[in-house]
Motif scaffolding. Structure first.
Motif, PDB file in Angstrom:
ATOM      1  N   THR A 242      83.597  43.052  38.407  1.00 23.76           N
ATOM      2  CA  THR A 242      84.974  44.044  38.416  1.00 23.76           C
ATOM      3  C   THR A 242      85.687  43.688  37.483  1.00 23.76           C
ATOM      4  OG1 THR A 242      84.441  44.113  40.930  1.00 23.76           O
ATOM      5  CG2 THR A 242      86.477  44.946  39.858  1.00 23.76           C
ATOM      6  N   GLY A 244      88.908  42.858  35.330  1.00 27.28           N
ATOM      7  CA  GLY A 244      90.170  42.510  35.638  1.00 27.28           C
ATOM      8  C   GLY A 244      90.052  41.516  36.667  1.00 27.28           C
ATOM      9  N   VAL A 245      89.112  41.241  37.359  1.00 25.51           N
ATOM     10  CA  VAL A 245      88.815  40.581  38.592  1.00 25.51           C
ATOM     11  C   VAL A 245      87.830  39.410  38.234  1.00 25.51           C
ATOM     12  CG1 VAL A 245      88.380  40.239  40.998  1.00 25.51           C
ATOM     13  CG2 VAL A 245      89.496  42.280  40.210  1.00 25.51           C
ATOM     14  N   GLY A 246      86.743  39.911  37.972  1.00 29.31           N
ATOM     15  CA  GLY A 246      85.556  38.939  37.590  1.00 29.31           C
ATOM     16  C   GLY A 246      84.330  39.132  38.334  1.00 29.31           C
ATOM     17  N   ASN A 247      83.652  37.993  38.339  1.00 28.66           N
ATOM     18  CA  ASN A 247      82.313  37.802  39.009  1.00 28.66           C
ATOM     19  C   ASN A 247      82.222  37.504  40.408  1.00 28.66           C
ATOM     20  OD1 ASN A 247      81.408  37.228  35.688  1.00 28.66           O
ATOM     21  ND2 ASN A 247      79.992  38.659  36.695  1.00 28.66           N
ATOM     22  N   THR A 248      81.379  38.171  41.340  1.00 28.01           N
ATOM     23  CA  THR A 248      80.970  37.967  42.618  1.00 28.01           C
ATOM     24  C   THR A 248      79.594  37.538  42.567  1.00 28.01           C
ATOM     25  OG1 THR A 248      82.484  39.450  43.791  1.00 28.01           O
ATOM     26  CG2 THR A 248      80.608  38.879  44.895  1.00 28.01           C
ATOM     27  N   PRO A 298      89.162  36.701  33.279  1.00 25.73           N
ATOM     28  CA  PRO A 298      89.527  36.659  34.711  1.00 25.73           C
ATOM     29  C   PRO A 298      88.429  36.483  35.558  1.00 25.73           C
ATOM     30  CG  PRO A 298      90.947  38.538  33.737  1.00 25.73           C
ATOM     31  CD  PRO A 298      90.094  37.974  32.578  1.00 25.73           C
ATOM     32  N   GLN A 299      88.613  35.321  36.495  1.00 26.37           N
ATOM     33  CA  GLN A 299      87.543  35.248  37.395  1.00 26.37           C
ATOM     34  C   GLN A 299      88.223  34.646  38.491  1.00 26.37           C
ATOM     35  OE1 GLN A 299      84.511  35.430  37.503  1.00 26.37           O
ATOM     36  NE2 GLN A 299      83.694  35.497  35.282  1.00 26.37           N
ATOM     37  N   PRO A 300      87.881  35.116  39.878  1.00 29.96           N
ATOM     38  CA  PRO A 300      88.422  34.305  41.170  1.00 29.96           C
ATOM     39  C   PRO A 300      88.121  33.099  41.246  1.00 29.96           C
ATOM     40  CG  PRO A 300      86.175  35.553  41.413  1.00 29.96           C
ATOM     41  CD  PRO A 300      86.557  35.923  39.991  1.00 29.96           C
TER      42      PRO A 300
END
Length: 352
Positions: A242, A244-248, A298-300
């Protein structure tokens, strides 16, 4: 699959995997001796390494890595989706050789899945058609396997370009090969993907089309890898991105033993009477300790990146499977080629 910002023989390979242990990559930032850190009750991470990031070997960029496979000789085969096939030293995880792969017309591949057969040849998928081809270790093309019409990219079939054969693995015994589709076929419910198998009567025989199974991914995720375990189940990596959010990235254990053969099921909609593969979440990698890792976007969890490859390299003294994972940097300045050493204890059963 190259994620966009907009969004072994298994008897030999797995048998080899239980006796071949790849060295854990050293922590790229602290340089400290690796420890064991829980990501979940079933999975722990030992270490990670960015040592290969943005490097070259013998004039070839070491990146775009989409698959890993344990070699019978204890080496690690690493596949780039830009048609390069590396061999990594099992202790240092540094390249020791590289060959370029081409199709029957001499064209490059979008190579995504990799398995090493008992004779040492490499089975390689390409997302372009899609295809499964066999290569000698020196990159010589030996042959190819048949692919069902429905799994071919539209308009020849019902698959979407860049969402086809992403994972490849040999099941224990070396008689059955499995390729995992990353995305759904047109007409199938979004999130239900197909796993295609080929079977051969003998370890050196020709593979023929065999059973096919349905597997449901988590919402918004696709299959980035499938790896057979020594008991015949599958480790499945599901991955998404996603902006701006990063990887899942989630690691599942899947069981096909009670799944329906879907070769003759035209559309998979979750309908009654068609049993999909059962799966159990082993770990959501966002919950792993970061180990001091740094992310370029960016990454969670800064440890995460575009993880695409997974292989089993051995067992720990207490019987856990040792896993080696790799991320595909897409030759992109804000992504990283990163190797991860994990261990996993598999439950005896898989949830429905």
């Amino acid at each position: 699959m190259r994620m966009r910002s907009v969004l072994a023989t298994v008897t030999a390979g797995l048998a080899a995997a239980t006796c071949v242990t790849a060295a854990a990559p050293a922590d790229a930032h602290s340089g400290k001796a690796p420890g064991v850190h829980a990501c979940s009750p079933a999975v722990s991470i030992t270490s990670y390494s960015d040592a290969l990031d943005k490097t070259t070997y013998d004039g070839t960029f070491v990146g775009n890595l989409s698959a890993l496979a344990a070699d019978r000789g204890g080496r690690i085969a690493a596949l780039s989706d830009r048609s390069s096939l590396f061999t990594l030293d099992r202790e240092t995880l540094k390249p020791t050789s590289v060959v370029n792969l081409v199709d029957e017309k001499g064209a490059a591949l979008d190579s995504e899945g990799l398995a090493v057969d008992g004779d040492g040849t490499r089975l390689v998928t390409s997302e372009t058609e899609p295809s499964v081809r066999r290569y000698e270790r020196d990159g010589t093309l030996v042959g190819s396997l048949p692919v069902p019409d429905a799994l071919k990219v539209a308009p020849a079939g019902r698959a979407t370009s860049n969402l086809t054969f992403e994972g490849l693995t040999l099941l224990p015994g070396g008689h059955t090969l499995l390729a995992a589709m990353e995305g759904s076929l047109s007409g199938d419910t979004a999130g239900i993907v197909r796993f295609q198998t080929w079977h051969r009567a003998t370890r050196q025989g020709d593979f023929r089309l065999s059973a096919q199974y349905g597997y449901r991914t988590d919402t918004g995720l696709g299959v980035s890898e499938a790896q057979a375990t020594p008991d015949g189940r599958l480790l499945v990596l599901e991955r998404g991105f996603t902006a701006g959010v990063g990887n899942t990235v989630r690691l599942y254990l899947a069981d096909l033993r009670h799944a329906t053969d879907t070769r003759r099921v035209d559309t998979l909609t979750g309908q009654e009477g068609v049993r999909l593969a059962r799966k159990t979440l082993l770990a959501d990698l966002v919950n792993c300790p970061s180990l001091g890792a740094r992310a370029k976007q960016p990454q969670p969890n800064p440890l995460l990146d575009n993880i695409e490859g997974l292989t089993i390299t051995g067992r720990t003294p207490d019987g856990r499977l040792q896993l080696l994972l790799v991320s595909d940097d897409n030759q992109n300045a804000v992504q990283t080629t990163r190797l991860y050493s994990l261990s996993a204890r598999l439950p005896h059963t898989v949830n429905g």
